[in-house]
Write an enzyme that holds these catalytic residues in place. Structure first.
Site, PDB file in Angstrom:
ATOM      1  N   LYS A 186      28.999  47.062  31.824  1.00 15.91           N
ATOM      2  CA  LYS A 186      29.480  45.761  31.365  1.00 15.91           C
ATOM      3  C   LYS A 186      29.571  44.785  32.534  1.00 15.91           C
ATOM      4  O   LYS A 186      30.555  44.757  33.267  1.00 15.91           O
ATOM      5  CB  LYS A 186      30.857  45.868  30.696  1.00 15.91           C
ATOM      6  N   GLY A 238      36.710  45.244  40.742  1.00 17.13           N
ATOM      7  CA  GLY A 238      37.291  43.950  40.374  1.00 17.13           C
ATOM      8  C   GLY A 238      38.667  43.788  40.997  1.00 17.13           C
ATOM      9  O   GLY A 238      38.966  44.390  42.037  1.00 17.13           O
ATOM     10  N   SER A 239      39.510  43.014  40.345  1.00 16.78           N
ATOM     11  CA  SER A 239      40.804  42.682  40.938  1.00 16.78           C
ATOM     12  C   SER A 239      41.869  43.723  40.594  1.00 16.78           C
ATOM     13  O   SER A 239      41.772  44.421  39.574  1.00 16.78           O
ATOM     14  CB  SER A 239      41.253  41.310  40.422  1.00 16.78           C
ATOM     15  N   GLU A 260      37.691  50.117  42.598  1.00 21.13           N
ATOM     16  CA  GLU A 260      37.265  49.459  43.849  1.00 21.13           C
ATOM     17  C   GLU A 260      37.780  48.032  43.754  1.00 21.13           C
ATOM     18  O   GLU A 260      37.238  47.210  43.009  1.00 21.13           O
ATOM     19  CB  GLU A 260      35.734  49.444  43.957  1.00 21.13           C
ATOM     20  N   CYS A 294      34.780  41.238  48.820  1.00 22.86           N
ATOM     21  CA  CYS A 294      35.983  42.067  48.875  1.00 22.86           C
ATOM     22  C   CYS A 294      36.331  42.495  50.293  1.00 22.86           C
ATOM     23  O   CYS A 294      37.495  42.612  50.636  1.00 22.86           O
ATOM     24  CB  CYS A 294      35.802  43.285  47.988  1.00 22.86           C
ATOM     25  N   GLU A 395      44.878  37.839  48.400  1.00 25.05           N
ATOM     26  CA  GLU A 395      43.433  37.584  48.439  1.00 25.05           C
ATOM     27  C   GLU A 395      43.168  36.207  47.807  1.00 25.05           C
ATOM     28  O   GLU A 395      43.655  35.924  46.706  1.00 25.05           O
ATOM     29  CB  GLU A 395      42.714  38.680  47.648  1.00 25.05           C
TER      30      GLU A 395
END
Ligand code: NAD
Length: 491
Positions: A186, A238-239, A260, A294, A395
């Site tokens: 996805k 992602g976050s 991750e 990242c 971040e």
């Protein structure tokens, strides 16, 4: 050519968006459609269908039906199929890079590194297919044979962000397929075009239909994927905020997850470093891809005795960076992904200014003029930042660098570790002993000394709130396999 002209020419390449389910290209999604916006111009692209629970279910069925034959395929045939895909990715690298620029506004040179890296990952992981096996376990007290088999999970759900799609495809899908899994992939609606073209190359390479299914979408599609009982494992990039939802949802079906996540990586510059090289590293790495990476070194710690000189060098390099049309040679900084990100990042900068979180040394605003249609933000640096402030701790995922000073090594390490993240760390020094000492002391999954680079054979993963599990190398392959133990008494 103007940016509008270059973009229009590239946009001729776009085809109507579709989803790949089994061997079918599906043009309508039960969750509606999404109008993708070119981040460089603000211009709308052809709509893409968004997959909902219905398409996720169909894709899971296609994957479950196809996976046993993929795992049962002779290993040399599975290896050679992946090698064919690697060759196609190399052959079509420029086309894929152009689509990535349209997807997310990455500077072309960076966009091109994506399919080339993906080709390398597929080649690398193809090489493991006929080499990875189990172990024979020493037994006692009675004679017995105990051995392990390395088996795939089955159907793996892969959810990625929009910033480096082809790097993620290589790291994750390369490993998952080599391990014998089928994938339900996805990608986000914010960057759909490159990965849909990748889907075409998957079929052209001869990977059996159903082994890779691609259903673009947003949170709703992701939720349907994570909660589906027919998905055996989730690999999420992602976050941290989304990762919390994913873990909670995966708990319902007790699915394993690899996460991750984001970072706020520290870059420690000691007075004995090669300052010219360190300044170039500090500036280009922090602002690369408009700060949307990242592992970027977004917290810069500089030894007191060289602070003014070194920070002046970093500011100078940053001010000389070419910002603009991602297709233009020499452009290192493109737009941020969309209007929402643009407003959020500008809001972070404004708050830092008004709260006095640091001294604004350069940048700080949106870029207008010829670039006003896109989402361009000036590369921004704050000096002498308060380490408890928002721009020190969270971040930003935009072109914003926070700079701090330190007195000695102990203070540098303590400040660097004073964060909830732990993805990467960077050390600039010519003192060999210090390099190893500090590398061991930093709480992060990857460390770069006097440079940085993601090696295909090396593990990449976070500690603390940057996640858990691994991509890359043999570690990344084993993340997609589980050992089965077989015991036979010999008496
Ligand atoms: P995000 O968490 O908003 O979205 C990531 C993906 O999750 C997208 O595909 C999105 O559609 C999907 N999603 C959103 N809500 C969901 C839900 N409830 N259930 C399931 N899926 C859902 O992140 P983003 O803004 O797209 O990406 C930026 C983040 O990704 C940054 O934090 C960045 O550091 C991180 N990142 C990490 C790595 C790494 O290797 N560690 C690599 C690239 C990016």
């Amino acid at each position: 050519m103007t940016m509008a002209e270059t973009m229009a020419k590239a946009e001729e390449m776009l085809r109507p968006g579709r989803m790949l389910i089994g061997d079918q290209w599906v043009a309508e999604g039960s969750a509606g459609e999404y109008v993708h916006i070119n981040p460089s111009t603000g211009k709308a692209h052809p709509p893409i269908p968004i997959g909902g629970a219905q398409e996720i279910d169909q894709a899971v069925n296609a994957a479950r039906a196809a996976q046993p034959a993929w795992w049962g395929m002779p290993r040399d045939a599975r290896r050679d199929t992946l090698l064919r895909l690697a060759a196609l990715l190399r052959e079509h690298a420029e086309e894929l890079a152009t689509l990535t620029v349209l997807d997310n506004g990455s500077p072309y040179i960076l966009a091109l590194s994506g399919p080339l890296a993906a080709a390398d990952y597929f080649t690398y992981y193809a090489g493991w297919v006929d080499k990875v096996g189990g172990q024979v376990i020493p037994t006692w007290p009675a004679p017995a044979l105990d051995y392990t088999l390395q088996e795939p999970y089955g159907v793996v759900g892969v959810i990625i962000p929009w910033n480096v799609p082809m790097h993620n495809v290589g790291q994750v899908i390369g490993a998952a397929l080599a391990a014998g899994n089928a994938v339900l992939f996805k990608p986000p609606e914010l960057a759909p075009f490159t990965v849909l073209r990748f889907g075409e190359l998957v079929l052209e390479a001869g990977i059996p239909p159903g082994i890779v299914n691609i259903v673009p979408g947003g949170p709703e599609s992701g939720k349907a994927l994570v909660s589906h009982p027919g998905v055996d494992k989730i690999h999420f990039i992602g976050s941290g905020a989304t990762a919390r939802h994913i873990m909670a949802s995966a708990a319902e079906t007790l699915k394993p997850v690899t996460l991750e996540l984001g970072g706020k990586s520290a870059n420690l510059v000691f007075a004995d470093a090669d300052l010219q090289a360190a300044a170039a590293h500090a500036a280009y790495r922090a602002m690369g891809n408009a700060g949307q990476g990242c592992i970027l070194p977004t917290r810069l710690f500089v030894e007191d005795s060289i602070y003014d000189q070194f920070v002046g060098m970093v500011v100078g390099i940053t001010q000389s960076m070419k910002v603009g049309n991602p297709f233009e040679e020499g452009v290192m900084v493109g737009p941020v992904i969309d209007t929402r990100a643009c407003e959020r990042i500008l809001g972070v900068i404004e708050r830092a200014k008004s709260e006095g979180a640091g001294t604004l040394l350069t940048g700080g605003g949106r870029i207008g003029g010829d670039l006003k249609g896109g989402y361009f933000i000036e590369p921004t640096i704050f000096g002498d930042v308060d380490h408890s402030s928002d721009i020190a701790q969270n971040e930003i995922f935009g072109p914003v660098l926070s700079v701090f000073r330190f007195k000695d090594e102990a203070e540098a390490v303590a400040l660097a570790n004073d964060t909830s993240y732990g993805l990467a760390g960077y050390i600039q020094t010519n003192d060999l002993r210090r390099a190893h000492r500090v590398a061991a002391a930093l709480e992060a999954g990857s460390i770069g000394v006097n440079g940085a680079g993601v090696q295909i054979g090396a593990p990449m993963g976070g500690v603390k709130q940057s996640g858990f599990g691994t991509m890359g190398g043999r570690y990344g392959l084993e993340d997609f396999m589980r050992p089965k133990n077989i015991y036979i008494p010999l008496t």
